[in-house]
Every structure is written in C-alpha cells, then in structure tokens.
Motif scaffolding. Sequence first.
Motif, PDB file in Angstrom:
ATOM      1  N   CYS A   1     -18.761 -10.167  29.442  1.00 33.28           N
ATOM      2  CA  CYS A   1     -17.575  -9.643  28.769  1.00 33.28           C
ATOM      3  C   CYS A   1     -17.509 -10.179  27.345  1.00 33.28           C
ATOM      4  O   CYS A   1     -17.949 -11.291  27.080  1.00 33.28           O
TER       5      CYS A   1
ATOM      6  N   LEU B   1     -14.577 -10.383  25.720  1.00 30.31           N
ATOM      7  CA  LEU B   1     -13.253 -10.987  25.510  1.00 30.31           C
ATOM      8  C   LEU B   1     -13.144 -12.249  26.368  1.00 30.31           C
ATOM      9  O   LEU B   1     -14.010 -12.543  27.192  1.00 30.31           O
ATOM     10  N   ASN B   2     -12.065 -12.968  26.159  1.00 33.47           N
ATOM     11  CA  ASN B   2     -11.818 -14.170  26.951  1.00 33.47           C
ATOM     12  C   ASN B   2     -10.308 -14.264  27.217  1.00 33.47           C
ATOM     13  O   ASN B   2      -9.642 -15.180  26.760  1.00 33.47           O
ATOM     14  N   CYS B   3      -9.792 -13.279  27.936  1.00 37.91           N
ATOM     15  CA  CYS B   3      -8.343 -13.182  28.145  1.00 37.91           C
ATOM     16  C   CYS B   3      -7.851 -14.323  29.027  1.00 37.91           C
ATOM     17  O   CYS B   3      -8.554 -14.772  29.933  1.00 37.91           O
TER      18      CYS B   3
ATOM     19  N   HIS C   1      -5.662 -14.364  31.362  1.00 38.86           N
ATOM     20  CA  HIS C   1      -5.393 -14.073  32.771  1.00 38.86           C
ATOM     21  C   HIS C   1      -6.657 -13.684  33.545  1.00 38.86           C
ATOM     22  O   HIS C   1      -6.568 -13.252  34.687  1.00 38.86           O
ATOM     23  N   CYS C   2      -7.805 -13.830  32.907  1.00 35.70           N
ATOM     24  CA  CYS C   2      -9.033 -13.335  33.527  1.00 35.70           C
ATOM     25  C   CYS C   2      -9.371 -14.096  34.808  1.00 35.70           C
ATOM     26  O   CYS C   2      -9.286 -15.305  34.866  1.00 35.70           O
TER      27      CYS C   2
ATOM     28  N   ARG D   1     -12.331 -13.885  36.018  1.00 37.41           N
ATOM     29  CA  ARG D   1     -13.771 -14.090  35.957  1.00 37.41           C
ATOM     30  C   ARG D   1     -14.137 -15.508  35.530  1.00 37.41           C
ATOM     31  O   ARG D   1     -15.213 -15.996  35.806  1.00 37.41           O
TER      32      ARG D   1
ATOM     33  N   GLY E   1     -15.928  -8.453  34.695  1.00 39.96           N
ATOM     34  CA  GLY E   1     -16.500  -8.266  33.370  1.00 39.96           C
ATOM     35  C   GLY E   1     -16.110  -6.934  32.693  1.00 39.96           C
ATOM     36  O   GLY E   1     -15.139  -6.307  33.062  1.00 39.96           O
TER      37      GLY E   1
ATOM     38  N   ASN F   1     -12.204  -2.579  28.843  1.00 42.40           N
ATOM     39  CA  ASN F   1     -11.255  -3.279  27.960  1.00 42.40           C
ATOM     40  C   ASN F   1     -11.002  -2.552  26.638  1.00 42.40           C
ATOM     41  O   ASN F   1     -10.199  -3.004  25.825  1.00 42.40           O
TER      42      ASN F   1
ATOM     43  N   HIS G   1      -4.449  -9.125  27.158  1.00 44.57           N
ATOM     44  CA  HIS G   1      -5.502  -8.397  26.453  1.00 44.57           C
ATOM     45  C   HIS G   1      -5.149  -8.260  24.970  1.00 44.57           C
ATOM     46  O   HIS G   1      -5.975  -8.489  24.102  1.00 44.57           O
TER      47      HIS G   1
END
Length: 272
Positions: free
Chosen positions: A17, A19-21, A23-24, A26, A57, A88, A125
């Motif tokens: 991925c 991004l690194n949100c 709430h992830c 992953r 992801g 995303n 996001h």
Amino acid sequence: MNKLYIQNLGLIITNKCNLNCKHCLRGKCSNKSMSDDVIEATLSQITAIGVLHLEGGEPTLAIPTIEKILTFIIKNNILVDKVSTVINGTRYESKLIELYDYIQEYINKYSNETSKIVVSFDKYHVEELRILKLLKDYIENTSKYAESVYYDGYYEIHNKLFREGNAINLDKKLTVPLRPMKTLATYVGKNRSFDKVNGLCNIGPIVTINVDGNITESDASFKNQNTIYNYGNVLNESIIECLLRNKIKTVKPDKFERKVNKQIIKYFSYKH
Ligand code: SF4
C-alpha cells in the motif's frame, strides 16, 4: 474432494500500500502479494462464490495478481455472482477496468449482477491524503473511476469501534479490545451482515484468505490473521475441514442457491 460454495469470499491479494492510514488493519505494509500456489490452492476448492472481494493493501498495486485470479476463475468455470474491490483512490489503473470487463463478460452469461469498485473515503484516509498531498490526485482519479459502470461510490467505515479495535496505527485511547467473532461462514442474507450472536455488524467478507493462504476473518489485523485468527492454511488443509474443525457456524445462503443448488447440497451435506 467436494467443492465449496461460499457466499462471501475475501482474498487479501496484497499487503502493498502507498498510504499509512491510522485505522489500517494491515499494520506495516510489505511487498507481498498472493502467490500462484495460494491462488490455485484456494480456488481449486471452490465451485461458486456469491461475492468475491479482492482486498488489500491497495488492490491497484497488485494488478497481475487480480489478472491471475480472474483468469483462473474463468478457465475453471467457477461461478461468481459479483466481484467487488475497495481501493484508496490514489492511483488510476485503466487495467483494473479492463479486468472488470473481462470478468463481467463471463458473469453476464449467467447473472444480472454488476461487479463493483468502491473508493475509500473516511477521516483517516483524508488525513493521510492531506499529509501526502494526494487529495487532488484522489479527486481526479475518483472522477475517472466514476465514469465506469463498476463505480459504486465512496466507502465509509461505519462500524468504527470494531475496526478501530484492530487498528495498529491508531491512538490506543480510541480503540476498544478486539472481540472474537467465530463467524467465518455465517451470513445473514437479506438483512445483510448482522451477527446476532456477537452483537456486531459484520461489514466485511466472511471467509477470508490472506496473502499467506491463512484462513482468517476479514476484520482481523494482519498480525491477528497470522495468530489468533489463523484457522488453517489452504496450502495444507481444505477450507471446509478447517471451518468444521473450528466449529464455524453456517447459515444457508438464500439468493444464489438456485444457480448452484447441487454444489450447495454437497456443501451442507457435511455433518456439522
Ligand atoms: S487503510 Fe487501506 S489505504 Fe489506508 S493504509 Fe491501510 S490498506 Fe492502505
């Protein structure tokens, strides 16, 4: 081996991925996508799928994996009512639309359902898009996806506490402890996804196979998929044996069954 009908199958096709949100689920992304062995071991056990969820992801970073999965499905005549993926929005991949056309042409032979592409949009996001200065790209890309017949709007997380309970990046003060669900094969048809036993709304797919082939739950974090929610692995066990061994409840699906009646009878003829 009897083959399975699964109303909701989630395949975590990649851990990549961009991004690194907060709430992830992953956790830290990795460069790993689902291997050919896991794809084959999973799909060769299945004869029909109500909704096939291609999960990440970020699925647009694993286009070749999507292509392999869809090609395997078509070549092996696995019935799929609908394909669904959540992306995303930071990348526009025309190949994703081409692959959707490819599978939709196959689906149209026996089903009226249209596959869907959903773009994520929630406060975490957006926060991440702002940090990475990707908001403009997001809007442009989403407009392009919106031109496709598969576009199904934004996806907002509406079961906040459950999701956040699993989120690794989130401030601990905002999280709640994860509650075991044990609802892998449970699906409530028309009322959609309300699990009365645990009192939780299950918004995700039910039977989920992660990149490593572990049979797990859709809302488990990557760490939990490989530990407490690791029910078995498709490379060395059949999915149905795994479900039964873990005393997973099943509810007869209501909609898809006419088309795949024989397969469902086989599936439910297992003694629970
Ligand atoms: S929530 Fe989705 S977009 Fe955000 S980091 Fe996790 S996988 Fe990537």
